[in-house]
Design a protein around this motif. Sequence first.
Motif, PDB file in Angstrom:
ATOM      1  N   THR A 143     -31.432 -29.860  -1.697  1.00 53.23           N
ATOM      2  CA  THR A 143     -32.025 -29.092  -2.803  1.00 53.23           C
ATOM      3  C   THR A 143     -33.520 -28.863  -2.593  1.00 53.23           C
ATOM      4  N   GLY A 145     -34.863 -27.523  -0.022  1.00 59.27           N
ATOM      5  CA  GLY A 145     -35.008 -26.252   0.655  1.00 59.27           C
ATOM      6  C   GLY A 145     -34.802 -25.048  -0.245  1.00 59.27           C
ATOM      7  N   GLN A 146     -34.405 -25.251  -1.468  1.00 60.18           N
ATOM      8  CA  GLN A 146     -34.137 -24.124  -2.370  1.00 60.18           C
ATOM      9  C   GLN A 146     -35.370 -23.638  -3.060  1.00 60.18           C
TER      10      GLN A 146
END
Length: 146
Positions: A143, A145-146
């Motif tokens: 998460t 990288g989101q």
Amino acid sequence: MSLNNVFNISGSGMNAQSVRLNTTASNLANAQSASASIDQVYRGRHPVFAAAQRDAMNIDFDTLDDGLPAAAGVQVMGVVESDAPLQRRYEPHHPESDEEGYVYYPNVNVVEEMSNMISASRSFQVNVEVMNSAKQMVQRVLTLGQ
């Protein structure tokens, strides 16, 4: 140590504790089985574990303080029979008694087996918690990288 190794190590621990639980269940199920012959009596069984080491050719830099490769899990070496003495009881009216009136019972200590079962169950639960914690860490990293 990568998180993939954590999954492998805790998985091997769960496998080892499953073997331990199965042998304990077998011992408890046969604890009061009688026999007329000392050769046919059930003997208690116990699993033998060893720390599994990484392949010597694929050693990475995850080592212990003493320079040896870190453990890569638990390996079940086998299941051995207990060498504790069998129980011989004088029960002349028992259908399994021999010509002298003795009946042979397994060398299974029910109290010891129950404590073994509790210990194996808790060890299995700890390995499940380790795996769940590693899974949550991987999910949190994804998460980011989101």
